[in-house]
Design an enzyme around this catalytic site. Sequence first.
Site, mmCIF file in Angstrom:
data_model
loop_
_atom_site.group_PDB
_atom_site.id
_atom_site.type_symbol
_atom_site.label_atom_id
_atom_site.label_comp_id
_atom_site.label_asym_id
_atom_site.label_seq_id
_atom_site.Cartn_x
_atom_site.Cartn_y
_atom_site.Cartn_z
ATOM 1 N N HIS A 69 -8.832 -0.171 2.853
ATOM 2 C CA HIS A 69 -7.937 -0.577 1.774
ATOM 3 C C HIS A 69 -7.784 0.607 0.830
ATOM 4 C CE1 HIS A 69 -7.625 -5.012 2.553
ATOM 5 N NE2 HIS A 69 -8.370 -4.553 3.534
ATOM 6 N N HIS A 89 0.807 -1.220 0.000
ATOM 7 C CA HIS A 89 0.000 0.000 0.000
ATOM 8 C C HIS A 89 0.841 1.271 0.000
ATOM 9 C CE1 HIS A 89 -3.475 -2.402 2.097
ATOM 10 N NE2 HIS A 89 -3.307 -2.742 0.845
HETATM 11 C C1 LIG Z 1 -0.633 -7.178 -4.166
HETATM 12 C C2 LIG Z 1 -1.540 -6.011 -3.906
HETATM 13 C C3 LIG Z 1 -2.775 -6.204 -3.324
HETATM 14 C C4 LIG Z 1 -3.605 -5.135 -3.076
HETATM 15 N N1 LIG Z 1 -4.853 -5.362 -2.599
HETATM 16 C C5 LIG Z 1 -5.715 -4.354 -2.481
HETATM 17 C C6 LIG Z 1 -7.068 -4.600 -2.132
HETATM 18 O O1 LIG Z 1 -7.485 -5.745 -1.950
HETATM 19 N N2 LIG Z 1 -7.905 -3.542 -2.015
HETATM 20 C C7 LIG Z 1 -7.462 -2.264 -2.220
HETATM 21 O O2 LIG Z 1 -8.255 -1.342 -2.104
HETATM 22 N N3 LIG Z 1 -6.192 -1.998 -2.550
HETATM 23 C C8 LIG Z 1 -5.323 -3.017 -2.713
HETATM 24 N N4 LIG Z 1 -4.053 -2.759 -3.113
HETATM 25 C C9 LIG Z 1 -3.619 -1.352 -3.300
HETATM 26 C C10 LIG Z 1 -4.262 -0.656 -4.503
HETATM 27 O O3 LIG Z 1 -4.459 -1.553 -5.562
HETATM 28 C C11 LIG Z 1 -3.351 0.504 -4.921
HETATM 29 O O4 LIG Z 1 -3.173 1.353 -3.807
HETATM 30 C C12 LIG Z 1 -3.917 1.341 -6.060
HETATM 31 O O5 LIG Z 1 -4.288 0.518 -7.143
HETATM 32 C C13 LIG Z 1 -2.861 2.357 -6.490
HETATM 33 O O6 LIG Z 1 -3.330 3.146 -7.549
HETATM 34 P P1 LIG Z 1 -2.399 4.259 -8.192
HETATM 35 O O7 LIG Z 1 -3.184 4.927 -9.257
HETATM 36 O O8 LIG Z 1 -1.820 5.090 -7.121
HETATM 37 O O9 LIG Z 1 -1.159 3.467 -8.822
HETATM 38 P P2 LIG Z 1 -1.123 2.292 -9.961
HETATM 39 O O10 LIG Z 1 -2.472 1.705 -10.142
HETATM 40 O O11 LIG Z 1 -0.025 1.420 -9.566
HETATM 41 O O12 LIG Z 1 -0.783 3.091 -11.274
HETATM 42 C C14 LIG Z 1 0.480 3.583 -11.594
HETATM 43 C C15 LIG Z 1 0.755 3.327 -13.077
HETATM 44 O O13 LIG Z 1 1.857 4.117 -13.484
HETATM 45 C C16 LIG Z 1 2.669 3.365 -14.341
HETATM 46 N N5 LIG Z 1 4.015 3.959 -14.284
HETATM 47 C C17 LIG Z 1 4.981 3.754 -13.376
HETATM 48 N N6 LIG Z 1 6.048 4.507 -13.664
HETATM 49 C C18 LIG Z 1 5.757 5.208 -14.764
HETATM 50 C C19 LIG Z 1 6.462 6.163 -15.528
HETATM 51 N N7 LIG Z 1 7.686 6.554 -15.199
HETATM 52 N N8 LIG Z 1 5.870 6.670 -16.631
HETATM 53 C C20 LIG Z 1 4.610 6.291 -16.960
HETATM 54 N N9 LIG Z 1 3.896 5.409 -16.255
HETATM 55 C C21 LIG Z 1 4.469 4.879 -15.165
HETATM 56 C C22 LIG Z 1 2.560 1.956 -13.816
HETATM 57 O O14 LIG Z 1 2.907 1.006 -14.797
HETATM 58 C C23 LIG Z 1 1.110 1.879 -13.391
HETATM 59 O O15 LIG Z 1 0.275 1.399 -14.406
HETATM 60 C C24 LIG Z 1 -3.190 -3.817 -3.381
HETATM 61 C C25 LIG Z 1 -1.944 -3.626 -3.966
HETATM 62 C C26 LIG Z 1 -1.131 -4.702 -4.250
HETATM 63 C C27 LIG Z 1 0.179 -4.467 -4.901
#
Ligand SMILES: Cc1cc2nc3c(=O)[nH]c(=O)nc-3n(C[C@H](O)[C@H](O)[C@H](O)COP(=O)(O)OP(=O)(O)OC[C@H]3O[C@@H](n4cnc5c(N)ncnc54)[C@H](O)[C@@H]3O)c2cc1C
Length: 599
Positions: free
Chosen positions: A574, A531
């Site tokens: 979560h 997280h």
């Molecule tokens: C194993 C696991 C289980 C989880 N389980 C849960 C759950 O059950 N329930 C829940 O609510 N949350 C859960 N989470 C957490 C939740 O999924 C995340 O907090 C959330 O999806 C994060 O969203 P985000 O938009 O911040 O990042 P992300 O969805 O990670 O998006 C970031 C994106 O940016 C891209 N990226 C990275 N670097 C660059 C760059 N330099 N240039 C361009 N693109 C780039 C990546 O490829 C990615 O697609 C879990 C996480 C994990 C890893």
Amino acid sequence: MKTLAVTSLLLLLLFAGESLCAPPAADYLIIGGGTAGLVLANRLSSNPSVTVTVIEPGGDERRNPNVSGTDKFSQAFNTPIDWNYTTVPQPRANNRSLTLHQGKAWGGTSTINGMTYIRGDARVFDVWEGLGNLGWSWKDLFPYFLKAENYTIPTATQVAAGTTYRQGNHGFSGLLRVGYTSALRNGSFAPLIMGTWEDMGLGKNGDLNAGDVRGYGMGPQTLGRADSEEVRWDAARGYYHPIEGRENLKMVRGTVRRVLWREDGGGSGKGRLLVAKGVEFVNGEGVVERMEATREVIVSAGGVRSPLVLEASGIGNPRILDLLGIETRVNLPGVGENLGGQSVHIMVLSGEMESSASAYHTYVTAADLFGDSLDKVKNATRKSLPDWARTMADVSKGALSAQALEEQFRLQYELIFQHNVSVAEVITVSAPGGILASNYYVVLPFSRGSVHLGDLDKIDRPVIDPSIFSSDFDITVTTAIGRVVQKFWLSGRIRPLVTGQLTPDVGVLPENATDAQWLAHFRQSLDMAAHPRGSAAMMRRELGGVVDPELRVYGTANVRVVDASVIPMPISGHMSATVYAVAERGADIIKRTSYGGHP
Ligand SMILES: Cc1cc2nc3c(=O)[nH]c(=O)nc-3n(C[C@H](O)[C@H](O)[C@H](O)COP(=O)(O)OP(=O)(O)OC[C@H]3O[C@@H](n4cnc5c(N)ncnc54)[C@H](O)[C@@H]3O)c2cc1C
Ligand SMILES: *[C@@H]1O[C@H](CO)[C@@H](O)[C@H](O)[C@H]1NC(C)=O
Ligand SMILES: *[C@@H]1O[C@H](CO)[C@@H](O)[C@H](O)[C@H]1NC(C)=O
Ligand SMILES: *[C@@H]1O[C@H](CO)[C@@H](O)[C@H](O)[C@H]1NC(C)=O
Ligand SMILES: *[C@@H]1O[C@H](CO)[C@@H](O)[C@H](O)[C@H]1NC(C)=O
Ligand SMILES: *[C@@H]1O[C@H](CO)[C@@H](O)[C@H](O)[C@H]1NC(C)=O
Ligand SMILES: *[C@@H]1O[C@H](CO)[C@@H](O)[C@H](O)[C@H]1NC(C)=O
Ligand SMILES: *[C@@H]1O[C@H](CO)[C@@H](O)[C@H](O)[C@H]1NC(C)=O
Ligand SMILES: *[C@@H]1O[C@H](CO)[C@@H](O)[C@H](O)[C@H]1NC(C)=O
């Protein structure tokens, strides 16, 4: 005279040449097509006169069964859609380096996560305002939780298995499906698991998404039906597939290295704001390209990667940027700091029970955990806040001040001991093959770590230090919740069905284990909770904040961060529910306050 003419001719040719192969442009450039990035892509491109381009290293995984399958959690780990990061050695975990899974795909981490949809305690969001974010209380965010959601009311069988909900807490016209798996059965496990929690004084929570998570409930999940098949409802399925044909929206494969600045409007003069003109990225073939942004650059690369993009662009701690050979454009020492230091633990047993097909989530307060010694723990915690703040300020090598951390810790202390917000969570399942398991962890840890760029040429290798257990409160609570888990399986109503303890071995963790035995077990086995958040926190600049309440990076006119990295404090829920809500609200804010105006 002649030289001048030749020079201007050359200049003319040069500019003509440049305009002939002018880099492609869009009004909004979104860095990262992950969970938050695709919400923004959808909402910002809803106006056909606005152009939006998303740059994402991952690809289209809608046909990847590890993504679409609702019973495939963890299958995607170590496959090409997992960034599979490693942390630096953790001194309080026997110097082990921990693995941190993060998604690399259209939809980002929502394509590999556990699909649990639990928002957290209302109070946890209310303190965001205390950190300088007017308009970010639970009351303000609540409409956006609802806007994102399309809830499926549970069936009678699902209710018998333990699902519950209350009217008024759910949305029914959002793009994110939330519900329960059809595999849920009215099985014999249900009365046993639920009854054991109730015997332990933790009753059923009428709706885990109503802003008070204490008690137990079957966890709602981000899933739904597509062509009569039950599938994971990730951000790509919800927000991108339905609109991928929009002519004003493009998805480009690539990894962004840095933001490019306009030299005229920018500069370092007092009060002048940096203006982004585009980004530099490595395309799918490994070639460096540029893309222009006529309005804004929105960084949505997630809690691990967004701070790295800022650092590579000259925004961050000058001491770190100097070492990397990067010129500091905005002195913002909070970039990459404040990373939530959360660990996760597991107990596995064997037993004679059918599969529960989904998980029960139980949240407990400090009063539940410490009973008669609550006052003692409370006083000890209050007394330790300045020490922890100093320790964590040291961990940050001075990037964060002890005073700023203490202010945040005080708010967190009040959440735990005055507002009785839940501090820990247990996730309980019975899995096929007679496996019984509980994951457990502190949801409001005091530990804070960091994530930074280690090398300008290694943008895919962040230096992650979650600093697990840098506050002893985290150890105390983890031990207490571990004992709750042990009691649940080994002393409760469910005990007769348990045939053995698999992990950890009873030799490592007997029923009468001492605090020291628990700690030794944690150090040897803990994992980093997946997280990451807080690494580009939305809060006052002097607290170590990176973005203002409009999600704009301090010192810039048109760069925002919208993803888990802006979430300033730990959440008793979560992450994804909040990431979706923050992104929905972020889209509205950007439309209202866009640099150059949103038509
Ligand atoms: C194993 C696991 C289980 C989880 N389980 C849960 C759950 O059950 N329930 C829940 O609510 N949350 C859960 N989470 C957490 C939740 O999924 C995340 O907090 C959330 O999806 C994060 O969203 P985000 O938009 O911040 O990042 P992300 O969805 O990670 O998006 C970031 C994106 O940016 C891209 N990226 C990275 N670097 C660059 C760059 N330099 N240039 C361009 N693109 C780039 C990546 O490829 C990615 O697609 C879990 C996480 C994990 C890893
Ligand atoms: C799905 O996961 C399994 C197990 O990790 C792996 O062997 C397989 O290659 C994955 N499939 C795809 C399409 O990545
Ligand atoms: C961890 O590494 C540090 C630095 O190398 C060392 O001082 C310490 O003793 C190690 N701790 C353990 C438990 O191995
Ligand atoms: C993932 O990281 C772990 C170490 O944390 C390593 O053992 C494993 O080989 C990595 N997997 C891939 C596919 O790189
Ligand atoms: C669930 O099972 C119990 C016990 O077998 C039964 O009494 C009850 O009617 C069932 N409920 C549903 C909705 O099937
Ligand atoms: C909400 O989900 C239902 C299925 O549960 C679906 O029929 C409906 O079209 C969805 N609504 C929206 C707005 O997508
Ligand atoms: C905790 O502190 C309060 C206020 O300072 C004090 O009244 C109380 O006796 C203390 N309790 C314990 C158990 O130390
Ligand atoms: C929190 O719990 C304590 C008892 O442990 C109680 O005295 C207090 O009123 C509760 N506070 C709130 C806000 O519910
Ligand atoms: C725990 O129980 C075992 C077996 O009864 C005993 O040998 C051991 O001394 C006990 N440990 C503690 C700390 O009480």
